[in-house]
Design a protein around this motif. Structure first.
Motif, short mmCIF file in Angstrom:
data_model
loop_
_atom_site.label_atom_id
_atom_site.label_comp_id
_atom_site.label_asym_id
_atom_site.label_seq_id
_atom_site.Cartn_x
_atom_site.Cartn_y
_atom_site.Cartn_z
N LYS A 4 0.83 -1.20 0.00
CA LYS A 4 0.00 0.00 0.00
C LYS A 4 0.86 1.25 0.00
O LYS A 4 0.59 2.20 -0.72
CB LYS A 4 -0.91 0.02 1.23
N SER A 5 1.89 1.25 0.86
CA SER A 5 2.74 2.44 0.96
C SER A 5 4.10 2.07 1.51
O SER A 5 4.27 1.03 2.14
CB SER A 5 2.08 3.50 1.86
N ARG A 17 11.57 3.88 7.43
CA ARG A 17 12.03 2.56 7.01
C ARG A 17 10.94 1.52 7.25
O ARG A 17 11.16 0.47 7.81
CB ARG A 17 13.33 2.19 7.70
N SER A 18 9.72 1.88 6.78
CA SER A 18 8.57 0.99 6.97
C SER A 18 7.80 0.83 5.68
O SER A 18 7.91 1.63 4.75
CB SER A 18 7.64 1.56 8.05
N ALA A 19 7.01 -0.25 5.63
CA ALA A 19 6.15 -0.52 4.49
C ALA A 19 4.84 -1.09 5.02
O ALA A 19 4.83 -1.88 5.96
CB ALA A 19 6.81 -1.52 3.54
N THR A 20 3.74 -0.65 4.43
CA THR A 20 2.42 -1.14 4.82
C THR A 20 1.84 -1.98 3.70
O THR A 20 1.83 -1.56 2.54
CB THR A 20 1.49 0.04 5.16
N PHE A 21 1.41 -3.18 4.06
CA PHE A 21 0.85 -4.14 3.12
C PHE A 21 -0.61 -4.38 3.47
O PHE A 21 -1.02 -4.24 4.62
CB PHE A 21 1.60 -5.48 3.20
N ALA A 22 -1.40 -4.79 2.47
CA ALA A 22 -2.80 -5.14 2.69
C ALA A 22 -3.06 -6.50 2.07
O ALA A 22 -2.50 -6.84 1.04
CB ALA A 22 -3.72 -4.11 2.05
N ALA A 23 -3.91 -7.27 2.73
CA ALA A 23 -4.37 -8.55 2.22
C ALA A 23 -5.88 -8.53 2.24
O ALA A 23 -6.48 -7.77 3.02
CB ALA A 23 -3.83 -9.69 3.09
N PRO A 24 -6.52 -9.33 1.40
CA PRO A 24 -7.99 -9.35 1.42
C PRO A 24 -8.52 -9.61 2.84
O PRO A 24 -8.04 -10.51 3.53
CB PRO A 24 -8.33 -10.51 0.49
N SER A 67 -8.09 -7.70 5.43
CA SER A 67 -7.15 -7.24 6.45
C SER A 67 -7.15 -5.72 6.50
O SER A 67 -7.30 -5.05 5.49
CB SER A 67 -5.74 -7.74 6.11
N ALA A 68 -6.95 -5.19 7.70
CA ALA A 68 -6.85 -3.74 7.86
C ALA A 68 -5.47 -3.25 7.44
O ALA A 68 -5.28 -2.07 7.23
CB ALA A 68 -7.11 -3.36 9.32
N GLY A 69 -4.51 -4.13 7.34
CA GLY A 69 -3.17 -3.75 6.93
C GLY A 69 -2.12 -4.25 7.90
O GLY A 69 -2.42 -4.54 9.06
N LEU A 70 -0.93 -4.34 7.41
CA LEU A 70 0.19 -4.82 8.19
C LEU A 70 1.38 -3.93 7.89
O LEU A 70 1.76 -3.77 6.72
CB LEU A 70 0.52 -6.27 7.80
#
Length: 79
Positions: free
Chosen positions: A52-53, A59-66, A68-71
């Motif tokens: 996502k971003s 030094r971070s990254a945000t991921f999304a899965a179906p 999911s609110a995000g990780l």
């Protein structure tokens, strides 16, 4: 029929940086002996997770899965 449990997440956030003016992340598979790396940009999907971003300063990254609110992962968390 019972639902199959979700597979555990594997992988490691190796780096977050700006390349060609765009935020990018480098991820490793997290599988012992697998030395392959992958460069992702926001919108790319790997193993069902969408980037996502990316924040090079934090030094971070945000991921999304179906479903999911995000990780959010940080480079210093290891893997």
């Amino acid at each position: 029929m019972a639902e199959k449990p979700a597979a555990p997440l594997a992988g490691q956030l190796v780096a977050v940086d700006m390349w060609n003016g765009e935020p990018s992340v480098v991820v490793a598979s997290g599988v012992p002996g697998d030395r392959r790396l992958r460069v992702l940009r926001p919108g790319d999907v790997v193993n069902g997770l969408a980037l996502k971003s990316a924040d090079p300063v934090a030094r971070s990254a945000t991921f999304a899965a179906p479903g999911s609110a995000g990780l959010t992962l940080f480079v210093n968390q290891g893997g």
